[in-house]
Design an enzyme around this catalytic site. Structure first.
Site, PDB file in Angstrom:
ATOM      1  N   CYS A 170       0.941  -1.384   0.013  1.00  0.00           N
ATOM      2  CA  CYS A 170       0.158   0.101  -0.080  1.00  0.00           C
ATOM      3  C   CYS A 170       0.876   1.286   0.093  1.00  0.00           C
ATOM      4  O   CYS A 170       1.910   1.155   0.721  1.00  0.00           O
ATOM      5  CB  CYS A 170      -0.949  -0.144   1.268  1.00  0.00           C
ATOM      6  N   HIS A 206      -9.272  -4.012  -1.889  1.00  0.00           N
ATOM      7  CA  HIS A 206      -8.063  -3.226  -0.997  1.00  0.00           C
ATOM      8  C   HIS A 206      -8.560  -1.738  -1.195  1.00  0.00           C
ATOM      9  O   HIS A 206      -8.576  -0.979  -0.108  1.00  0.00           O
ATOM     10  CB  HIS A 206      -6.597  -3.308  -1.629  1.00  0.00           C
ATOM     11  N   GLU A 207      -8.760  -1.159  -2.369  1.00  0.00           N
ATOM     12  CA  GLU A 207      -8.998   0.293  -2.411  1.00  0.00           C
ATOM     13  C   GLU A 207     -10.295   0.703  -1.789  1.00  0.00           C
ATOM     14  O   GLU A 207     -10.423   1.603  -1.205  1.00  0.00           O
ATOM     15  CB  GLU A 207      -9.060   0.559  -4.122  1.00  0.00           C
ATOM     16  N   HIS A 254     -10.406   1.359   1.732  1.00  0.00           N
ATOM     17  CA  HIS A 254      -9.579   2.830   2.299  1.00  0.00           C
ATOM     18  C   HIS A 254     -10.606   3.582   2.478  1.00  0.00           C
ATOM     19  O   HIS A 254     -10.747   4.560   3.256  1.00  0.00           O
ATOM     20  CB  HIS A 254      -8.791   3.161   1.104  1.00  0.00           C
TER      21      HIS A 254
HETATM   22 NI    NI Z   1      -3.655   0.983  -0.344  1.00  0.00          NI
END
Ligand code: NI
Length: 177
Positions: free
Chosen positions: A100, A142-143, A146
């Site tokens: 990341c 993953h995104e 966030h």
């Molecule tokens: Ni990330």
């Protein structure tokens, strides 16, 4: 072209839930996406979420070119995904390595849904609806994490599989998300 500073783990803005975009087609949204794209490219990232540059909106971008050196990556087309909704399409979870841009120099093994439907909108407000699997599904999860204030280390089940990229994968140039 504007390359923005990417916030690092420890910054409380990375832990705050992002708000939905309501004004599609605005100049501010267009500029945000240009800045995110420039920043991701400059840092050779596979993806970026707006909160990583300090903007608390539900906007993520991602792209993985087949010729880059992410192992088992495949080709993920450049995508702008706004106000995403994720639906797992199977019970199968897969462990895989992630990095990341907000956790530079490190990688960890993270469980993700193997098969995923994602819905949302592009920058013009046109609906997106894709069913994907494998690495593409991993990048999206993953995104979108966030946008919920979740960084991948928070999902690592076994912290023995968390460490420095150059020690875990010596000699390999790996992308971060
Ligand atoms: Ni990330």
């Amino acid at each position: 072209m504007a390359i923005r500073e990417v916030l690092k783990m420890g910054d409380p803005r990375l832990l705050a839930p992002a708000q939905p975009v309501e004004d599609f087609g605005s100049p501010e949204l267009a500029q945000l996406i240009v800045d995110m794209h420039d920043t991701m490219r400059a840092l050779n990232g596979a993806g970026l979420a707006a909160p990583q540059i300090g903007v608390g909106l539900q906007v993520v971008i991602f792209e993985v070119a087949a010729n880059r050196r992410y192992p088992e990556a495949g080709n993920v087309p450049f995508t702008v995904l706004i106000n995403p909704v994720l639906t797992p399409l199977s019970e199968v979870m897969e462990e895989g390595w992630e990095g990341c841009l907000s956790v530079p120099g490190m990688r960890g093994r993270v469980p993700r849904h193997a098969d995923l439907r994602y819905q949302g909108f592009d920058a013009a407000g046109t609906p997106i609806d894709r069913s994907v699997s494998g690495f593409h599904a991993r990048v999206v999860q993953h995104e979108v994490d966030h946008l919920r204030g979740i960084l991948y280390p928070m999902r690592i089940r076994d912290l023995r599989y968390f460490g420095f990229t150059d020690t875990l994968f010596p000699g390999q140039a790996l992308q971060d998300d």
